[in-house]
Motif scaffolding. Structure first.
Motif, mmCIF file in Angstrom:
data_model
loop_
_atom_site.group_PDB
_atom_site.id
_atom_site.type_symbol
_atom_site.label_atom_id
_atom_site.label_comp_id
_atom_site.label_asym_id
_atom_site.label_seq_id
_atom_site.Cartn_x
_atom_site.Cartn_y
_atom_site.Cartn_z
ATOM 1 N N VAL A 74 0.864 -1.174 0.000
ATOM 2 C CA VAL A 74 0.000 0.000 0.000
ATOM 3 C C VAL A 74 0.903 1.227 0.000
ATOM 4 O O VAL A 74 1.716 1.400 0.909
ATOM 5 C CB VAL A 74 -0.927 0.024 1.227
ATOM 6 N N SER A 75 0.747 2.062 -1.019
ATOM 7 C CA SER A 75 1.621 3.224 -1.174
ATOM 8 C C SER A 75 0.879 4.512 -0.872
ATOM 9 O O SER A 75 -0.289 4.663 -1.224
ATOM 10 C CB SER A 75 2.173 3.290 -2.605
ATOM 11 N N VAL A 76 1.577 5.438 -0.241
ATOM 12 C CA VAL A 76 1.093 6.801 -0.063
ATOM 13 C C VAL A 76 1.991 7.679 -0.917
ATOM 14 O O VAL A 76 3.134 7.955 -0.568
ATOM 15 C CB VAL A 76 1.147 7.228 1.415
ATOM 16 N N GLY A 77 1.484 8.095 -2.080
ATOM 17 C CA GLY A 77 2.297 8.827 -3.025
ATOM 18 C C GLY A 77 2.963 7.895 -4.014
ATOM 19 O O GLY A 77 2.630 6.707 -4.113
ATOM 20 N N ILE A 78 3.909 8.426 -4.773
ATOM 21 C CA ILE A 78 4.663 7.634 -5.747
ATOM 22 C C ILE A 78 6.150 7.759 -5.425
ATOM 23 O O ILE A 78 6.613 8.825 -5.020
ATOM 24 C CB ILE A 78 4.381 8.079 -7.189
ATOM 25 N N PRO A 79 6.912 6.658 -5.605
ATOM 26 C CA PRO A 79 8.320 6.661 -5.177
ATOM 27 C C PRO A 79 9.280 7.133 -6.262
ATOM 28 O O PRO A 79 10.020 6.335 -6.852
ATOM 29 C CB PRO A 79 8.556 5.195 -4.832
ATOM 30 N N VAL A 80 9.285 8.431 -6.525
ATOM 31 C CA VAL A 80 10.246 8.968 -7.487
ATOM 32 C C VAL A 80 11.653 8.703 -6.968
ATOM 33 O O VAL A 80 11.991 9.077 -5.841
ATOM 34 C CB VAL A 80 10.015 10.471 -7.694
ATOM 35 N N GLY A 81 12.461 8.049 -7.801
ATOM 36 C CA GLY A 81 13.823 7.693 -7.400
ATOM 37 C C GLY A 81 14.019 6.216 -7.168
ATOM 38 O O GLY A 81 15.145 5.762 -6.941
#
Length: 625
Positions: A74-81
């Protein structure tokens, strides 16, 4: 940003208790969440996860919920990088890896398998994941108000949090608007293991976090300037490329006449990207410079950059909705967490968006390499870095307008932060940059509330590089000018627009019904939150506005935010309107009573020739002062 609620109990709960808590959450979210949103709910008698998100992913390749037979992410936001997919990243997290080391905040990840859970906050602590505990249940949620509804069934204001909001313009550190609820700390990891007989054993630890990023920058201070610039440029390039990996299509960039967005734009142009540019031309100079930048790359490179100019807050758009309604909408949509200067912008929607907005880049955090909060180099007497940092951060309203107890509490909190910064090896104005990073960027920056609003200057490599540059290099804006000259030399000689360049056409908070709305709030709302600010100061500035003067907009905006919060969180203290405050505010000024002359009582002296001569001499001296 999607909504996420997760909870774990020390033992199995009666089904009725768990259902009642979820029902309270649903009731609190009902007016906020569009009916089109998807809802996913998994769990058991001693745990649960509930995620609500737009049905349309908006072109993003990173889903809010993903899983296979063994692991759920479950993600909160997107993992840029980050290069992994969600399930692989979740597996790494469950085995103890620091999956957040390279992430551009905000981003948090919850990983679950059959008997384990791990929740990781990003290294800056920027992802909006709040936590609280009640009656053996620990829960985490992306909105403090919904968390309070789930755990307690009611929301009570936190005085320390609101003191911080009043003085800084945001909730400082781990504070929240509500009592017994806090934001997860930078790098905080919650690990849970399910016991054989039911219930969860939870532990909390700090993993890779802000101080680790800062220390890595300090370790590079003696490297040649070229290497430090290379590190900064590489971090920006990776951040921009990371966003493109997670989304189909081009991104939007707000191009101002300033230095931060220009450097981001230069990074894109150098990578042959063509972002959709938008410029806020409330200040005419912003639009003029942005048009010149676009012209230069068109004429010299043949690169056509899509560009539009839009006013951010024209009165005709803003004033169609009254101030009190704008304030209530802003508070409801963002749980009181947006800065109050947004009250002078168009009213926000009453529900969360139906679709995920297209990605955008922001130049926020570029302030870390330009000495943004530094005192003047020629200041005499020169303030210490601690004094300068306190002055800049505690500027939400003039300190004289704040209740002494609130000011003392917030000064103590910030002073402790600065002492900690010294403990990790920071000196001189780098202390101010640290304060800006852990307070202003972590809690004030609005990219924390929107999926896809990316802040490349918060790439950990760039933040580290910012602490490797000297304060003299920052004062000279060397990182910006050197990198822009390297990436897009055509832009190197175009002057930057400063905050003092030209008048702004943006709306003022007292325009429209602003005076009447604030007067009505002064008249009706008398909760403890409003006592944090001195009401006579608010009324004085309101009277100044009513008479066509220029009051301090911070006082009126901050009082409005506190009053609307008090209405919502302390309803018992709201009284019926009387109109008395408004009548006082708009009343014409009393005519001045002429003061008696200091010489009036001595006119008898003139009755003699000598006295008359003395009178003339004294009168001349008095008037010549």
């Amino acid at each position: 940003m999607q909504l996420m609620l997760a909870w774990a109990a020390t033992s199995a709960l009666p089904e009725s208790r768990g259902d009642a808590a979820v029902a309270r959450f649903d009731s609190a979210a009902a007016g906020l969440v569009p009916e089109s949103w998807h809802r996913r709910h998994i769990g058991g008698t001693d745990w649960g996860v509930l995620v609500l998100h737009p049905a349309d992913p908006g072109g993003y390749r990173w889903p809010p919920v993903a899983g296979d037979d063994d692991v759920t992410a479950v993600s909160v936001g997107i993992p840029v990088g980050v290069d992994d997919d969600p399930v692989t990243l979740a597996r790494h997290l469950l085995t103890g890896a620091d999956v957040h080391r390279d992430v551009v905040p905000p981003f948090a990840l919850l990983a679950l398998d059959h008997d384990r859970l791990t929740l990781q906050q990003d290294w800056l602590g920027m992802a909006r994941v709040f936590t609280g505990t009640a009656d053996g249940v620990t829960a985490w949620c992306t909105r403090p108000g919904l968390l309070a509804a789930f755990l307690h069934g009611e929301a009570r204001p936190d005085p320390a949090g609101w003191s911080s909001y009043l003085l800084t313009g945001h909730f400082g550190g781990d504070l929240s608007p509500l009592a017994d609820i806090r934001l997860l700390r930078p790098g905080e990891r919650i690990t849970g293991r399910r016991r054989a007989d039911g219930g969860w054993q939870l532990t909390s630890e700090i993993r890779y976090a802000t101080d680790d990023v800062v220390r890595s920058g300090l370790a590079d201070r003696d490297r040649p300037l070229g290497e430090r610039l290379d590190r900064a440029a590489d971090a920006l390039t990776r951040a921009v490329a990371g966003l493109h990996r997670l989304h189909d299509g081009e991104v939007m960039l707000g191009l101002s006449g300033g230095k931060d967005s220009r450097l981001i734009a230069a990074t894109l142009v150098a990578a042959s990207r063509t972002p959709n540019l938008a410029t806020n031309d409330d200040t005419a100079a912003e639009g003029d410079v942005a048009r010149e930048l676009v012209r230069l790359v068109r004429d010299r490179r043949g690169l056509e950059l899509p560009h539009r100019l839009v006013p951010a807050a024209p009165p005709a758009t803003v004033l169609g909705v009254g101030l009190r309604d704008r304030a209530r909408r802003l508070a409801a949509l963002h749980d009181h967490q947006f800065p109050s200067n947004y009250l002078a912008r168009p009213a926000v929607r009453t529900r969360l968006p139906e679709v995920v907005r297209a990605p955008s880049l922001t130049g926020a955090a570029g302030e870390l390499v330009v000495g943004y909060w530094y005192p003047r180099a020629d200041a005499d007497p020169a303030p210490t870095p601690e004094q300068a940092g306190l002055t800049k951060l505690l500027a939400g309203v003039p300190n004289a307008a704040v209740a002494p107890e609130a000011l003392a509490t917030e000064r103590d909190r910030v002073t402790a932060l600065l002492a900690h910064a010294r403990d990790i090896g920071l000196r001189d104005e780098h202390l101010i940059d640290y304060l800006y990073l852990v307070e202003r960027m972590r809690r004030w920056c609005t990219s924390a509330y929107t999926t896809g609003m990316v802040t490349p200057f918060l790439a950990p490599g760039f933040v580290a590089a910012s602490f490797a540059f000297t304060t003299a290099e920052k004062r000279a804006r060397l990182p910006h000018t050197a990198l822009i000259a390297r990436l897009v030399p055509e832009w190197a000689d175009v002057p930057f627009v400063s905050a003092a360049t030209g008048p702004s056409r943006a709306t003022r908070i007292w325009e429209g019904d602003g005076v009447a709305a604030v007067a009505d709030l002064l008249d009706t709302v008398h909760g403890p939150l409003t006592e944090l600010i001195r009401r006579p100061v608010v009324e004085r500035d309101l009277r100044t506005a009513a008479r066509g003067g220029r009051p301090d907009p911070r006082v009126l905006a901050q009082f409005t935010a506190l009053a609307v919060a008090s209405e919502r969180l302390e309803p018992a203290f709201t009284r019926p309107p009387t109109g008395a405050t408004y009548a006082r505010v708009i009343a014409p000024p009393r005519p001045r009573t002429p003061a008696k002359s200091r010489l009036g009582g001595l006119r008898w002296v003139r009755r003699t020739r000598l006295g008359d001569r003395l009178w003339v001499i004294v009168r001349r001296q008095v008037r010549g002062r």
